[in-house]
Design an enzyme around this catalytic site. Structure first.
Site, mmCIF file in Angstrom:
data_model
loop_
_atom_site.group_PDB
_atom_site.id
_atom_site.type_symbol
_atom_site.label_atom_id
_atom_site.label_comp_id
_atom_site.label_asym_id
_atom_site.label_seq_id
_atom_site.Cartn_x
_atom_site.Cartn_y
_atom_site.Cartn_z
ATOM 1 N N ALA A 43 0.854 -1.198 0.000
ATOM 2 C CA ALA A 43 0.000 0.000 0.000
ATOM 3 C C ALA A 43 0.881 1.237 0.000
ATOM 4 O O ALA A 43 1.797 1.350 0.822
ATOM 5 C CB ALA A 43 -0.908 0.003 1.229
ATOM 6 N N LYS A 105 10.030 4.633 15.208
ATOM 7 C CA LYS A 105 10.402 4.943 16.602
ATOM 8 C C LYS A 105 9.525 6.030 17.186
ATOM 9 O O LYS A 105 9.217 6.020 18.375
ATOM 10 C CB LYS A 105 11.878 5.318 16.689
ATOM 11 C CG LYS A 105 12.316 6.467 15.790
ATOM 12 C CD LYS A 105 12.838 5.964 14.470
ATOM 13 C CE LYS A 105 12.901 7.066 13.434
ATOM 14 N NZ LYS A 105 13.803 6.828 12.350
ATOM 15 N N GLU A 129 12.999 -3.844 15.516
ATOM 16 C CA GLU A 129 14.476 -3.752 15.465
ATOM 17 C C GLU A 129 14.946 -2.550 14.658
ATOM 18 O O GLU A 129 15.938 -1.892 15.006
ATOM 19 C CB GLU A 129 15.035 -5.048 14.849
ATOM 20 C CG GLU A 129 16.532 -5.140 14.834
ATOM 21 C CD GLU A 129 17.155 -5.171 16.226
ATOM 22 O OE1 GLU A 129 17.687 -4.131 16.637
ATOM 23 O OE2 GLU A 129 17.097 -6.208 16.885
ATOM 24 N N VAL A 132 15.560 1.435 16.115
ATOM 25 C CA VAL A 132 16.710 1.975 16.860
ATOM 26 C C VAL A 132 18.006 1.492 16.207
ATOM 27 O O VAL A 132 18.223 0.292 16.043
ATOM 28 C CB VAL A 132 16.686 1.515 18.340
ATOM 29 C CG1 VAL A 132 17.845 2.150 19.105
ATOM 30 C CG2 VAL A 132 15.363 1.843 19.008
ATOM 31 N N GLY A 187 18.974 10.336 2.085
ATOM 32 C CA GLY A 187 17.863 9.556 2.651
ATOM 33 C C GLY A 187 18.043 9.210 4.118
ATOM 34 O O GLY A 187 17.366 8.331 4.646
ATOM 35 N N GLU A 190 14.826 12.378 8.714
ATOM 36 C CA GLU A 190 13.388 12.154 8.823
ATOM 37 C C GLU A 190 12.672 13.076 7.830
ATOM 38 O O GLU A 190 13.231 14.069 7.367
ATOM 39 C CB GLU A 190 12.917 12.480 10.236
ATOM 40 C CG GLU A 190 13.527 11.600 11.313
ATOM 41 C CD GLU A 190 13.249 10.134 11.062
ATOM 42 O OE1 GLU A 190 12.085 9.725 11.054
ATOM 43 O OE2 GLU A 190 14.211 9.373 10.861
ATOM 44 N N LYS A 205 14.389 7.052 20.303
ATOM 45 C CA LYS A 205 15.127 5.778 20.376
ATOM 46 C C LYS A 205 15.606 5.514 21.801
ATOM 47 O O LYS A 205 15.565 4.380 22.283
ATOM 48 C CB LYS A 205 16.307 5.833 19.395
ATOM 49 C CG LYS A 205 15.857 5.895 17.939
ATOM 50 C CD LYS A 205 16.961 6.350 17.006
ATOM 51 C CE LYS A 205 16.513 6.384 15.545
ATOM 52 N NZ LYS A 205 17.453 7.038 14.649
ATOM 53 N N GLY A 302 19.501 4.668 6.383
ATOM 54 C CA GLY A 302 19.727 4.289 4.987
ATOM 55 C C GLY A 302 18.837 3.124 4.596
ATOM 56 O O GLY A 302 18.356 2.373 5.459
HETATM 57 N N1 HSE Z 1 16.672 10.000 10.645
HETATM 58 C C1 HSE Z 1 17.210 8.856 11.282
HETATM 59 C C2 HSE Z 1 18.707 9.064 11.467
HETATM 60 C C3 HSE Z 1 16.936 7.625 10.457
HETATM 61 O O1 HSE Z 1 19.258 9.996 10.893
HETATM 62 O O2 HSE Z 1 19.312 8.320 12.210
HETATM 63 C C4 HSE Z 1 17.164 6.350 11.177
HETATM 64 O O3 HSE Z 1 16.337 6.201 12.286
#
Ligand code: HSE
Length: 435
Positions: A43, A105, A129, A132, A187, A190, A205, A302
């Site tokens: 989806a 998270k 998993e 974090v 990438g 957030e 986290k 990533g």
């Molecule tokens: N935005 C987060 C980071 C992605 O930069 O660690 C992984 O949780």
């Protein structure tokens, strides 16, 4: 071998990686699990993207609830993120008896207590998993590998974006804005990068790790959170001259009166391993009574590293799917009815050491006044550095303190800032020796 049927919600960076890795390594994974794991439905609001990412091998819809309610689906992977629609979907999947795998998270930090209760009541697993440390199996370590231990503290670099930014600023002199734009392009960040740079993602986290380490509920609201937006290059350089690196650290410590729960920029000695964790890499140091210190290191963000953790959860669920719910590993490592109400300590009671930078007049007796204030607050000085005064006849004075309380340091700062010979606000950074 009946395949395990999986519904994937969201095929962005991590969802796409999950699809790719699962497809690429299906044979090897099937040899491990004993049955194939197959993403049968996807989806995503962008159905064209979903169709091209899956190459027609999964049914694509823009209605995620059609997946959470599909009787043919065994496991739902939630990779939408946020705590709006994602919360509704996860609760709907649970209500429909699906096991859930999520990298979310934020959702678990804010609504984890509700979601885990719903999952326990329905007898399904919520595995996280990937929430974090990206690809690092830190949840597995905290919930299973360290189960014999009384965990004493955890200190981690758990946000790849901020670690990447601080590394780029220190190594290449890149500006904060350029380093952030690069992290977004890769990438790591957030959807709203404020969560990264203000320390909120790391706090999400940390609240999950603390719950698993100490057997307490998820206390996200109580995490003291300070990001890296106010960091100045000058402090990175002074820290280096004193033998320290600056990291955004997530710290939780078990004290007699409660637990410390804090995320903030932090000096760490350059010769400890965690100080050398650079770029998007994450590392979590866990101090436990039997094993001593253990360090978990790897890519913290990533596409494929995070997919690695998502698929590890799928395999775990596949192996436990027919087990009695009471025999599964508890969501937060402790039995749900055994959580303690140990309080989170207020920041004033936190014990650590400090880096303080102030600009002082170049006059006789000025340092004596400052050191008298430290003595009055029972703060012991560990090291100091004075920059030669410039034309304005004022000099940067940097102090590293020994262990003290935040209350004492705040009182000292107020007194120093009220001296007529102090020409600036005092910059405060915390410091952890991690020994
Ligand atoms: N935005 C987060 C980071 C992605 O930069 O660690 C992984 O949780």
């Amino acid at each position: 071998m009946t395949p395990l049927r999986i519904g994937l919600l969201g095929i962005g960076t991590v969802g796409g990686g999950t699809y790719d890795v699962l497809t690429r390594n299906l044979e090897e994974i099937t040899r491990r699990v004993g049955r194939p794991l197959v993403i049968t439905r996807v989806a995503d609001l962008d159905t064209d993207l979903a169709k091209s990412a899956t190459g027609g091998s999964a049914e694509v819809t823009d209605d995620a609830f059609a997946v959470t309610r599909d009787p043919e689906i065994d496991i739902v992977i939630e990779l939408i993120g946020g705590y709006g629609i994602a919360r509704e979907l996860v609760l709907d999947a649970i209500a429909n008896g699906k096991h859930v795998v999520t990298a979310n998270k934020a959702l678990l930090a804010v609504h984890g207590n509700e979601i885990f209760t719903a999952a326990n009541d329905r007898g399904v697993v919520v595995a996280f998993e990937a929430a974090v440390g990206g690809g690092i199996p830190i949840i597995k370590a905290l919930r299973e590998g360290l189960v014999a231990n009384r965990i004493e503290w955890i200190a981690g670099i758990v946000n790849g974006t901020t670690n990447f930014i601080l590394s780029e600023m220190r190594d290449r002199g890149v500006s904060f804005a350029d380093a952030l734009a690069d992290a977004q392009a890769k990438g790591y960040a957030e959807a709203d990068p404020t969560f990264d740079i203000e320390g909120v993602d790391a706090a999400h986290k940390l609240s999950l790790m603390a719950a698993m380490a100490f057997g307490v509920p998820v206390y996200f609201e109580d995490v003291y959170t300070e990001g890296i937006t106010a960091i100045e290059g000058v402090d990175i350089r002074y820290a280096e001259r004193l033998g320290y690196r600056l990291k955004l650290l997530a710290v939780t410590i078990r004290r007699e009166a409660g637990i410390e729960l804090r995320v903030h920029p932090c000096l760490v000695p350059e010769d400890v391993l965690i100080a050398n964790v650079e770029g998007v890499m994450n590392a979590v140091l866990v101090q436990a009574d039997a094993v001593g210190p253990t360090l978990y290191y790897g890519a913290g963000a990533g596409s494929q590293p995070t997919a690695s953790a998502v698929i590890a959860d799928l395999v775990d669920v596949a192996r436990l799917i027919s087990a009695d719910p009471g025999e599964r590993v508890p969501h937060l490592a402790f039995q749900a009815d055994q959580l303690s109400d140990t309080p989170v300590l207020p920041m004033d009671d936190v014990q650590t050491s400090y880096y303080l930078r102030m600009r002082l007049a170049d006059e006789p007796g000025v340092l004596a006044d400052v050191t008298r204030i430290f003595a009055d607050e029972s703060i012991s000085i560990d090291a100091a550095l004075q920059q030669e005064p410039g034309k304005e006849l004022a000099a940067d004075f940097v102090v590293l303190t020994h262990m003290t309380t935040e209350r004492a340091v705040r009182a000292a700062i107020a007194a120093i800032e009220s001296l007529p010979t102090t020409h600036s606000d005092v910059v405060l950074l915390r410091m952890e020796k991690l020994s």
